[in-house]
Design a protein around this motif. Structure first.
Motif, PDB file in Angstrom:
ATOM      1  N   TYR A 171       0.830  -1.196   0.000  1.00  0.00           N
ATOM      2  CA  TYR A 171       0.000   0.000   0.000  1.00  0.00           C
ATOM      3  C   TYR A 171       0.871   1.254   0.000  1.00  0.00           C
ATOM      4  O   TYR A 171       1.857   1.304   0.744  1.00  0.00           O
ATOM      5  CB  TYR A 171      -0.838   0.093   1.281  1.00  0.00           C
ATOM      6  CG  TYR A 171      -1.807  -1.025   1.520  1.00  0.00           C
ATOM      7  CD1 TYR A 171      -3.059  -1.016   0.926  1.00  0.00           C
ATOM      8  CD2 TYR A 171      -1.477  -2.077   2.361  1.00  0.00           C
ATOM      9  CE1 TYR A 171      -3.960  -2.043   1.169  1.00  0.00           C
ATOM     10  CE2 TYR A 171      -2.374  -3.103   2.606  1.00  0.00           C
ATOM     11  CZ  TYR A 171      -3.608  -3.076   2.001  1.00  0.00           C
ATOM     12  OH  TYR A 171      -4.494  -4.084   2.240  1.00  0.00           O
ATOM     13  N   PRO A 172       0.491   2.286  -0.731  1.00  0.00           N
ATOM     14  CA  PRO A 172       1.067   3.597  -0.456  1.00  0.00           C
ATOM     15  C   PRO A 172       0.617   3.985   0.957  1.00  0.00           C
ATOM     16  O   PRO A 172      -0.539   3.771   1.333  1.00  0.00           O
ATOM     17  CB  PRO A 172       0.435   4.509  -1.503  1.00  0.00           C
ATOM     18  CG  PRO A 172      -0.046   3.579  -2.577  1.00  0.00           C
ATOM     19  CD  PRO A 172      -0.414   2.308  -1.866  1.00  0.00           C
ATOM     20  N   ILE A 177      -0.034  11.731  -4.985  1.00  0.00           N
ATOM     21  CA  ILE A 177      -1.027  10.836  -5.581  1.00  0.00           C
ATOM     22  C   ILE A 177      -1.364  11.409  -6.956  1.00  0.00           C
ATOM     23  O   ILE A 177      -1.793  12.558  -7.066  1.00  0.00           O
ATOM     24  CB  ILE A 177      -2.287  10.728  -4.701  1.00  0.00           C
ATOM     25  CG1 ILE A 177      -1.925  10.121  -3.341  1.00  0.00           C
ATOM     26  CG2 ILE A 177      -3.355   9.899  -5.413  1.00  0.00           C
ATOM     27  CD1 ILE A 177      -3.092  10.029  -2.374  1.00  0.00           C
ATOM     28  N   THR A 221      -5.636   1.282  -3.202  1.00  0.00           N
ATOM     29  CA  THR A 221      -5.909   1.409  -1.777  1.00  0.00           C
ATOM     30  C   THR A 221      -4.712   2.040  -1.081  1.00  0.00           C
ATOM     31  O   THR A 221      -3.565   1.625  -1.292  1.00  0.00           O
ATOM     32  CB  THR A 221      -6.228   0.033  -1.161  1.00  0.00           C
ATOM     33  OG1 THR A 221      -7.364  -0.521  -1.856  1.00  0.00           O
ATOM     34  CG2 THR A 221      -6.559   0.161   0.321  1.00  0.00           C
ATOM     35  N   TYR A 222      -5.001   3.050  -0.269  1.00  0.00           N
ATOM     36  CA  TYR A 222      -3.992   3.792   0.478  1.00  0.00           C
ATOM     37  C   TYR A 222      -4.186   3.526   1.964  1.00  0.00           C
ATOM     38  O   TYR A 222      -5.307   3.400   2.436  1.00  0.00           O
ATOM     39  CB  TYR A 222      -4.133   5.299   0.209  1.00  0.00           C
ATOM     40  CG  TYR A 222      -4.005   5.648  -1.238  1.00  0.00           C
ATOM     41  CD1 TYR A 222      -2.772   5.933  -1.794  1.00  0.00           C
ATOM     42  CD2 TYR A 222      -5.129   5.684  -2.063  1.00  0.00           C
ATOM     43  CE1 TYR A 222      -2.652   6.248  -3.142  1.00  0.00           C
ATOM     44  CE2 TYR A 222      -5.016   5.998  -3.404  1.00  0.00           C
ATOM     45  CZ  TYR A 222      -3.780   6.281  -3.941  1.00  0.00           C
ATOM     46  OH  TYR A 222      -3.661   6.580  -5.273  1.00  0.00           O
ATOM     47  N   ARG A 223      -3.073   3.490   2.688  1.00  0.00           N
ATOM     48  CA  ARG A 223      -3.112   3.291   4.143  1.00  0.00           C
ATOM     49  C   ARG A 223      -2.760   4.620   4.811  1.00  0.00           C
ATOM     50  O   ARG A 223      -1.809   5.287   4.423  1.00  0.00           O
ATOM     51  CB  ARG A 223      -2.120   2.209   4.547  1.00  0.00           C
ATOM     52  CG  ARG A 223      -2.168   1.854   6.019  1.00  0.00           C
ATOM     53  CD  ARG A 223      -1.196   0.728   6.345  1.00  0.00           C
ATOM     54  NE  ARG A 223      -1.577  -0.513   5.716  1.00  0.00           N
ATOM     55  CZ  ARG A 223      -2.301  -1.470   6.304  1.00  0.00           C
ATOM     56  NH1 ARG A 223      -2.728  -1.327   7.534  1.00  0.00           N
ATOM     57  NH2 ARG A 223      -2.595  -2.580   5.672  1.00  0.00           N
ATOM     58  N   THR A 281      -9.812   3.547  -0.578  1.00  0.00           N
ATOM     59  CA  THR A 281      -9.633   3.171  -1.978  1.00  0.00           C
ATOM     60  C   THR A 281     -10.127   4.301  -2.867  1.00  0.00           C
ATOM     61  O   THR A 281     -11.218   4.829  -2.669  1.00  0.00           O
ATOM     62  CB  THR A 281     -10.388   1.862  -2.288  1.00  0.00           C
ATOM     63  OG1 THR A 281      -9.859   0.831  -1.448  1.00  0.00           O
ATOM     64  CG2 THR A 281     -10.214   1.449  -3.736  1.00  0.00           C
TER      65      THR A 281
END
Length: 132
Positions: free
Chosen positions: A5-6, A79, A60-62, A55
């Motif tokens: 994840y990014p 992003i 999907t980003y954390r 998402t």
């Protein structure tokens, strides 16, 4: 299956505010999970974001809140969002700017995009919005 994840750590403990902004700007954004830090944890104040997954456009980003670090988000990581159409891009641009964003590269036409802007939101995350 393991995933990659990014990851964005908000040292100002504003991850939830940022997530809510992104959910309001992008119609296809979805909050997948949100876990909060418990009482007594030294990493961040109780109730702030321990782990969240958002998402956007099938990525999907954390997100996480933390405190006590000397580093913060930097424009060198951003992003990059390919918008569906000009209306989506302009709406996102206007919402980011209205909420305290700053342009890094002005909205306009460039050799690599018929409409593009690079901006930093009020939380320090940078966004490149483009039409291909």
């Amino acid at each position: 299956m393991k995933k990659s994840y990014p990851f964005f750590m908000f040292t100002n403990c504003k991850a939830e505010n940022a997530i809510n902004l992104y959910l309001s700007i992008f119609k296809d954004a979805k909050l997948e999970t949100l876990e909060r830090w418990p009482q007594g944890n030294p990493a961040a104040p109780a109730g702030t974001v321990q782990n969240a997954l958002l998402t956007l456009k099938n990525v999907t980003y954390r997100f996480m809140d933390s405190q006590g670090h000397d580093h913060s988000l930097t424009p060198s990581t951003s992003i990059f969002v390919v918008c569906d159409d000009e209306a989506e891009l302009r709406k996102a641009y206007e919402e980011f700017m209205k909420s305290g964003g700053q342009e890094l590269v002005p909205l306009g036409e460039y050799p690599f995009s018929r409409l593009f802007v690079w901006l930093q939101d009020e939380y320090g995350l940078t966004w490149q919005l483009s039409l291909e």
